[in-house]
Design a protein around this motif. Sequence first.
Motif, PDB file in Angstrom:
ATOM      1  N   GLU A   1     -20.120  33.564  80.017  1.00 40.34           N
ATOM      2  CA  GLU A   1     -19.026  34.541  79.980  1.00 40.34           C
ATOM      3  C   GLU A   1     -17.692  33.874  79.679  1.00 40.34           C
ATOM      4  O   GLU A   1     -16.898  34.373  78.901  1.00 40.34           O
ATOM      5  N   THR A   2     -17.458  32.747  80.348  1.00 39.82           N
ATOM      6  CA  THR A   2     -16.177  32.045  80.193  1.00 39.82           C
ATOM      7  C   THR A   2     -15.969  31.619  78.741  1.00 39.82           C
ATOM      8  O   THR A   2     -14.884  31.780  78.188  1.00 39.82           O
ATOM      9  N   GLU A   3     -17.019  31.072  78.144  1.00 38.61           N
ATOM     10  CA  GLU A   3     -16.903  30.618  76.746  1.00 38.61           C
ATOM     11  C   GLU A   3     -16.602  31.794  75.808  1.00 38.61           C
ATOM     12  O   GLU A   3     -15.823  31.661  74.865  1.00 38.61           O
ATOM     13  N   ILE A   4     -17.252  32.919  76.076  1.00 34.85           N
ATOM     14  CA  ILE A   4     -17.044  34.080  75.193  1.00 34.85           C
ATOM     15  C   ILE A   4     -15.643  34.667  75.407  1.00 34.85           C
ATOM     16  O   ILE A   4     -14.925  34.961  74.459  1.00 34.85           O
ATOM     17  N   ARG A   5     -15.252  34.754  76.684  1.00 33.22           N
ATOM     18  CA  ARG A   5     -13.971  35.393  76.995  1.00 33.22           C
ATOM     19  C   ARG A   5     -12.794  34.630  76.377  1.00 33.22           C
ATOM     20  O   ARG A   5     -11.892  35.211  75.793  1.00 33.22           O
ATOM     21  N   ARG A   6     -12.827  33.310  76.466  1.00 33.11           N
ATOM     22  CA  ARG A   6     -11.654  32.566  75.990  1.00 33.11           C
ATOM     23  C   ARG A   6     -11.511  32.641  74.466  1.00 33.11           C
ATOM     24  O   ARG A   6     -10.408  32.743  73.954  1.00 33.11           O
ATOM     25  N   ILE A   7     -12.618  32.647  73.745  1.00 30.49           N
ATOM     26  CA  ILE A   7     -12.505  32.747  72.280  1.00 30.49           C
ATOM     27  C   ILE A   7     -12.147  34.189  71.890  1.00 30.49           C
ATOM     28  O   ILE A   7     -11.363  34.426  70.976  1.00 30.49           O
ATOM     29  N   ALA A   8     -12.693  35.154  72.627  1.00 28.59           N
ATOM     30  CA  ALA A   8     -12.375  36.554  72.322  1.00 28.59           C
ATOM     31  C   ALA A   8     -10.878  36.796  72.516  1.00 28.59           C
ATOM     32  O   ALA A   8     -10.221  37.425  71.675  1.00 28.59           O
ATOM     33  N   LYS A   9     -10.308  36.253  73.603  1.00 24.34           N
ATOM     34  CA  LYS A   9      -8.860  36.426  73.837  1.00 24.34           C
ATOM     35  C   LYS A   9      -8.061  35.842  72.689  1.00 24.34           C
ATOM     36  O   LYS A   9      -7.100  36.453  72.226  1.00 24.34           O
TER      37      LYS A   9
END
Length: 363
Positions: free
Chosen positions: A169-177
């Motif tokens: 989740e963390t990896e996806i969230r930071r790139i999505a932001k």
Amino acid sequence: MTYNIGVIKGDGIGPEIVTEAVKVLDAIGAKFGHQFNYTQILMGGCSIDATGEPLTDEAIAAAKASDAVLMGSIGGNTSTSPWYKLPADKRPEAGLLKLRKSLNLFANLRPAYLYEELKEACPLRDDIIGEGFDMMIMRELTGGLYFGERSTKEENGQLVARDSLTYSETEIRRIAKRGFDIAMKRRKKVTSVDKANVLDSSRLWRKIVEEVAADYPEVTYEHMLVDNCAMQLVKDPGQFDVILTENMFGDILSDEASMVTGSIGMLSSASLNDTKFGLYEPSGGSAPDIAGKGIANPIATILSAAMMLRYSFDLDAEADAIEAAVKQVLKDGYRTIDIMPRDGSSVTRVGTVEMGDLIVERL
Ligand code: IPM
Ligand code: MG
């Protein structure tokens, strides 16, 4: 101001194209009153030849100690170069992957933009090009298939190879932001690309992107399956603003997008972490077939240097000056071989060094 830039010339056309970008940076320094100091860093095949490793601890430390790193390209001919007889983790590409991971460069920005002047080099039909296109591919760069566990083992009398694709989740969230932040500064549209009809990692990707999207009500977003996206890029490239995607899909789609712009020799890139540091490199490869011939297009590297000025050093006017000089050179009719129009009569063909000089003249 003084800026310390790590320079990775690398292999193939790398040294030739980086030399031109450094020439442009020095001209910018002279014009705007900045001092750029360069530290040469070995990575890739040239590092293997010199040290036995594609990236040494000293090289990582030198990159970390720099304000930003400018890179050419690494690697050789995968069928003929002795580098590809080495175990996978000793090959040139392993050095680049290790550098990205060591510096936590999770966000890879690859702009693909059609220059009016290069319409003739674009392989798409005029009615498809339409008003042109201008997209930013945001590729996740430190997770997924390229960093998962892998093995090749004998099982029941035959070799079996495995690669694993993991995203948290963390990896996806930071790139999505990052993707949505960039969209806010552009045309406010995000196309998140996945393969959610098959892959669990893509279904999680979609869920997290939706959560992030809720914080950006002004941004229009959509999900698109990667196979459809590959098709849409050649069918209607003008529909895209920000393409947000995972590591391997971004690797493949960014090559496709670059070719749609006319040449991979035009596509710059920035790999960023949570700090101001960045690694800047052309999206194209080392092109061993044309290395040393003085014909490689240095523009993608020069534009990567401009991205470095903009993103790592906040030197917007200086970056604008480089981008304008590149545009002007194209307008004035100078082309390296990769961006020659199909009917080459109206333009002047130039080599790598000449292209660098012409851009410097127009700064
Ligand atoms: C790129 C390259 C690299 C990648 C290779 C050289 C490991 O293709 O930057 O797109 O796949 O990331
Ligand atoms: Mg690639």
